[in-house]
Write a protein that holds these residues in place. Structure first.
Motif, PDB file in Angstrom:
ATOM      1  N   GLY A   1       0.805  -1.213   0.000  1.00 56.82           N
ATOM      2  CA  GLY A   1       0.000   0.000   0.000  1.00 56.82           C
ATOM      3  C   GLY A   1       0.838   1.264   0.000  1.00 56.82           C
ATOM      4  O   GLY A   1       0.300   2.365  -0.007  1.00 56.82           O
ATOM      5  N   VAL A   2       2.146   1.119   0.009  1.00 60.94           N
ATOM      6  CA  VAL A   2       3.049   2.272  -0.020  1.00 60.94           C
ATOM      7  C   VAL A   2       3.174   2.745  -1.470  1.00 60.94           C
ATOM      8  O   VAL A   2       3.493   1.961  -2.361  1.00 60.94           O
ATOM      9  CB  VAL A   2       4.426   1.908   0.571  1.00 60.94           C
ATOM     10  CG1 VAL A   2       5.401   3.055   0.439  1.00 60.94           C
ATOM     11  CG2 VAL A   2       4.281   1.476   2.016  1.00 60.94           C
ATOM     12  N   HIS A   3       2.918   4.017  -1.694  1.00 57.10           N
ATOM     13  CA  HIS A   3       2.904   4.568  -3.043  1.00 57.10           C
ATOM     14  C   HIS A   3       4.250   4.392  -3.755  1.00 57.10           C
ATOM     15  O   HIS A   3       4.293   4.032  -4.930  1.00 57.10           O
ATOM     16  CB  HIS A   3       2.511   6.048  -2.996  1.00 57.10           C
ATOM     17  CG  HIS A   3       2.236   6.647  -4.322  1.00 57.10           C
ATOM     18  ND1 HIS A   3       1.108   6.347  -5.059  1.00 57.10           N
ATOM     19  CD2 HIS A   3       2.952   7.527  -5.060  1.00 57.10           C
ATOM     20  CE1 HIS A   3       1.131   7.017  -6.188  1.00 57.10           C
ATOM     21  NE2 HIS A   3       2.239   7.748  -6.213  1.00 57.10           N
ATOM     22  N   ALA A   4       5.341   4.633  -3.050  1.00 58.48           N
ATOM     23  CA  ALA A   4       6.668   4.493  -3.656  1.00 58.48           C
ATOM     24  C   ALA A   4       6.919   3.052  -4.107  1.00 58.48           C
ATOM     25  O   ALA A   4       7.574   2.827  -5.132  1.00 58.48           O
ATOM     26  CB  ALA A   4       7.750   4.948  -2.685  1.00 58.48           C
ATOM     27  N   GLN A   5       6.398   2.079  -3.374  1.00 60.42           N
ATOM     28  CA  GLN A   5       6.559   0.689  -3.778  1.00 60.42           C
ATOM     29  C   GLN A   5       5.835   0.442  -5.103  1.00 60.42           C
ATOM     30  O   GLN A   5       6.344  -0.254  -5.975  1.00 60.42           O
ATOM     31  CB  GLN A   5       6.037  -0.286  -2.731  1.00 60.42           C
ATOM     32  CG  GLN A   5       6.223  -1.730  -3.157  1.00 60.42           C
ATOM     33  CD  GLN A   5       5.331  -2.717  -2.440  1.00 60.42           C
ATOM     34  OE1 GLN A   5       4.292  -2.345  -1.903  1.00 60.42           O
ATOM     35  NE2 GLN A   5       5.729  -3.971  -2.439  1.00 60.42           N
TER      36      GLN A   5
END
Length: 78
Positions: free
Chosen positions: A44-48
């Motif tokens: 759920g991490v945008h950068a991921q």
């Protein structure tokens, strides 16, 4: 392991950073990066999500196959 991706400010620069780094990986290291994401799952991490999109683009260019699905704004590791 799905993630709904919405683009934001600065995404293109971060994508290019990830892409430029990943494209220099040899095949073995690139495949390991893919499996590492598979083990981790979408957090759920945008950068991921941006990293996975860059990984997807490099893998398509390198292997000519789409291992990571991205349709209708939904990123899916499988």
């Amino acid at each position: 392991m799905k993630h709904v991706f919405t683009s934001g400010e600065g995404d293109q620069n971060l994508f290019l950073e990830f892409y430029n780094s990943l494209k220099d990986f040899n095949d073995e290291r690139l495949i390991e990066a893919y499996y590492r994401q598979m083990r981790l799952g979408m957090t759920g991490v945008h950068a991921q999500a941006i990293y996975v999109l860059a990984l997807r683009k490099v893998m398509i260019g390198r292997f000519g196959k789409d291992f990571i699905s991205f349709e209708g704004g939904v990123l899916d590791l499988g």
